[in-house]
Enzyme design. Structure first.
Site, PDB file in Angstrom:
ATOM      1  N   MET A   1       0.848  -1.197   0.000  1.00 46.19           N
ATOM      2  CA  MET A   1       0.000   0.000   0.000  1.00 46.19           C
ATOM      3  C   MET A   1       0.881   1.243   0.000  1.00 46.19           C
ATOM      4  O   MET A   1       0.858   2.039  -0.913  1.00 46.19           O
ATOM      5  CB  MET A   1      -0.940  -0.038   1.191  1.00 46.19           C
ATOM      6  CG  MET A   1      -1.951   1.073   1.208  1.00 46.19           C
ATOM      7  SD  MET A   1      -3.357   0.752   2.295  1.00 46.19           S
ATOM      8  CE  MET A   1      -2.578   0.627   3.884  1.00 46.19           C
ATOM      9  N   CYS A   2       1.667   1.448   1.046  1.00 45.81           N
ATOM     10  CA  CYS A   2       2.667   2.517   1.128  1.00 45.81           C
ATOM     11  C   CYS A   2       2.056   3.917   1.170  1.00 45.81           C
ATOM     12  O   CYS A   2       0.941   4.146   0.724  1.00 45.81           O
ATOM     13  CB  CYS A   2       3.667   2.430  -0.003  1.00 45.81           C
ATOM     14  SG  CYS A   2       4.572   0.871  -0.068  1.00 45.81           S
ATOM     15  N   GLY A   3       2.809   4.838   1.735  1.00 47.90           N
ATOM     16  CA  GLY A   3       2.400   6.227   1.806  1.00 47.90           C
ATOM     17  C   GLY A   3       3.519   7.141   1.349  1.00 47.90           C
ATOM     18  O   GLY A   3       4.696   6.859   1.586  1.00 47.90           O
TER      19      GLY A   3
ATOM     20  N   ARG B   1      -0.340   3.283   6.401  1.00 50.11           N
ATOM     21  CA  ARG B   1      -0.142   2.886   5.011  1.00 50.11           C
ATOM     22  C   ARG B   1       1.207   2.196   4.816  1.00 50.11           C
ATOM     23  O   ARG B   1       1.432   1.555   3.772  1.00 50.11           O
ATOM     24  CB  ARG B   1      -0.222   4.107   4.082  1.00 50.11           C
ATOM     25  CG  ARG B   1      -1.598   4.751   3.994  1.00 50.11           C
ATOM     26  CD  ARG B   1      -1.661   5.748   2.842  1.00 50.11           C
ATOM     27  NE  ARG B   1      -1.481   5.079   1.564  1.00 50.11           N
ATOM     28  CZ  ARG B   1      -2.463   4.532   0.848  1.00 50.11           C
ATOM     29  NH1 ARG B   1      -3.710   4.567   1.308  1.00 50.11           N
ATOM     30  NH2 ARG B   1      -2.219   3.957  -0.302  1.00 50.11           N
TER      31      ARG B   1
END
Length: 299
Positions: free
Chosen positions: A1-3, A32
Site C-alpha cells: 500500500m505505502c504512503g 499505510r
C-alpha cells in the site's frame, strides 16, 4: 500500500520548520506503511563540497574509524554530521569520484545512500515516527523534502528495501504502486552500465529517470517518457536539487492529493497527511491528473 509525502517551501521563513512538518506527515501515513520509512531533505549546500550520505553499521566507533580512513585516503579533511547509523560526509567536489571508488573497494560494508550538493537521505526499518526520531528529522531545516512509509508486500522488510532510492546527484524517487516490466527495464539499464543493489522496482524507476536525464532530457521530459517505457500502476514523487515533481500513471488508481498556498506545495497519499500544515484551510486542494507531470522548482 505505502504512503508518500512531499513538501516544497516557497516561503524561506518556513525553512527552519521543514523537518517538523514532514515528520508529522510521515507519522500520519504510518498505517499505510508501518514496516520502514525514509526521507530526503534538501538543506544548505556548499559550492565546493558534496554530501555523501553513508550508512555505517557497528556504532559510533565504526563511524569515527570510517571518517578517519576516508580522510587518509583522500588526503584532505572530511566534515561530517552523524545521525544514528547514517553519517553525512562533506567532501571536496573534485574528490567525489575518488571517494566512491575507495568506499567500494576498501569499505564495501558501508552503504552509499545518496550523493548531492544539498540532498541528505535517510531510511530505516520500523514505524515512521521511530525512524524520524532516530535521525532527528523534526529538527532538520531546508527548502523541500520527500518521504515514504513502506508496507512490504513483495519483498522482505529491510533498510535496503526502504525508499527513497537515489541513482543521480541530488535526485531521488519514492513510489507507491507496482511496475510490471521492471525486470526488462533493469536489463536495459544494466546494458547501459547501471548497477542495482536491490530487486525493488522503485530502484529501477529511479535509474530509468537518471538514464534519460543523462541523455539530455529534462526531468519533465524523462517523466513523460516513462509513461511509455514503464508499465504498471504507480505514483512517483521525485526530489531534485531545486524542487520536486509528481507523476501518476494513466489510470491513476493509487491515491494522491496536493495542496498549494503562497507558502508551499504539499503532496500526500491522503489528505489527512496535510491537515497539520499552516494555512491548509485556505489552500487550493486538488488531485493530480493522470499521466500529467507536475514540477515545482526554485530558480
Amino acid at each position: 500500500m505505502c504512503g508518500i509525502v512531499g513538501l516544497f517551501l516557497k516561503n524561506p521563513a518556513l525553512e527552519p520548520k521543514l523537518g517538523e512538518f514532514v515528520s508529522a506527515m510521515l507519522e500520519t501515513m504510518s498505517d499505510r506503511g508501518p514496516d520502514s520509512a525514509g526521507f530526503a531533505v534538501y538543506g544548505a549546500g556548499e559550492p565546493e563540497r558534496v554530501k555523501l550520505t553513508l550508512r555505517v553499521e557497528g556504532g559510533p566507533g565504526s563511524t569515527e574509524k570510517l571518517l578517519g580512513e576516508l580522510e587518509t585516503a583522500l588526503g584532505t579533511p572530511v566534515e561530517s554530521t552523524v545521525h544514528d547509523n547514517h553519517v553525512v560526509a562533506r567532501v571536496p567536489a573534485k574528490e567525489v569520484e575518488r571517494a566512491r571508488v575507495w568506499l567500494a573497494s576498501a569499505r564495501p560494508d558501508v552503504k552509499v545512500v545518496g550523493i548531492g550538493r544539498r540532498m541528505e537521505l535517510y531510511k530505516g526499518v520500523g514505524l515512521p515516527a521511530r525512524v524520524s526520531e532516530r535521525f532527528d528529522l523534526p529538527h532538520m531545516r531546508g527548502t523541500h523534502a520527500i518521504g515514504h512509509t513502506r508496507m512490504a508486500t513483495e519483498s522482505a522488510v529491510t533498510t535496503d528495501g526502504a525508499h527513497p532510492y537515489s541513482t543521480g546527484m541530488d535526485q531521488c524517487l519514492v513510489h507507491n504502486g507496482s511496475l510490471s516490466n521492471h525486470n526488462a527495464v533493469r536489463r536495459l539499464l544494466q546494458h547501459e552500465g547501471f548497477g542495482f543493489e536491490t530487486e525493488n522496482d522503485t530502484e529501477v524507476a529511479a535509474g530509468y529517470l537518471t538514464w534519460r536525464m543523462r541523455q539530455g532530457a529534462s526531468l519533465k521530459e524523462a517523466l513523460e517518457a516513462s509513461l511509455e517505457d514503464l508499465d504498471g500502476f504507480y505514483t512517483f514523487v521525485v526530489g531534485t536539487e531545486n524542487g520536486f515533481a509528481v507523476l501518476r500513471d494513466p489510470i491513476a488508481c493509487k491515491p494522491a492529493v496536493m495542496a498549494e498556498t503562497e507558502d508551499y506545495v504539499a503532496f500526500g497519499s491522503e489528505y489527512r497527511a496535510l491537515v497539520g500544515l499552516p494555512g491548509i484551510e485556505t489552500a487550493r486542494v486538488f488531485e493530480p491528473e493522470p499521466a500529467t507531470v507536475y514540477v515545482w522548482e526554485r530558480v
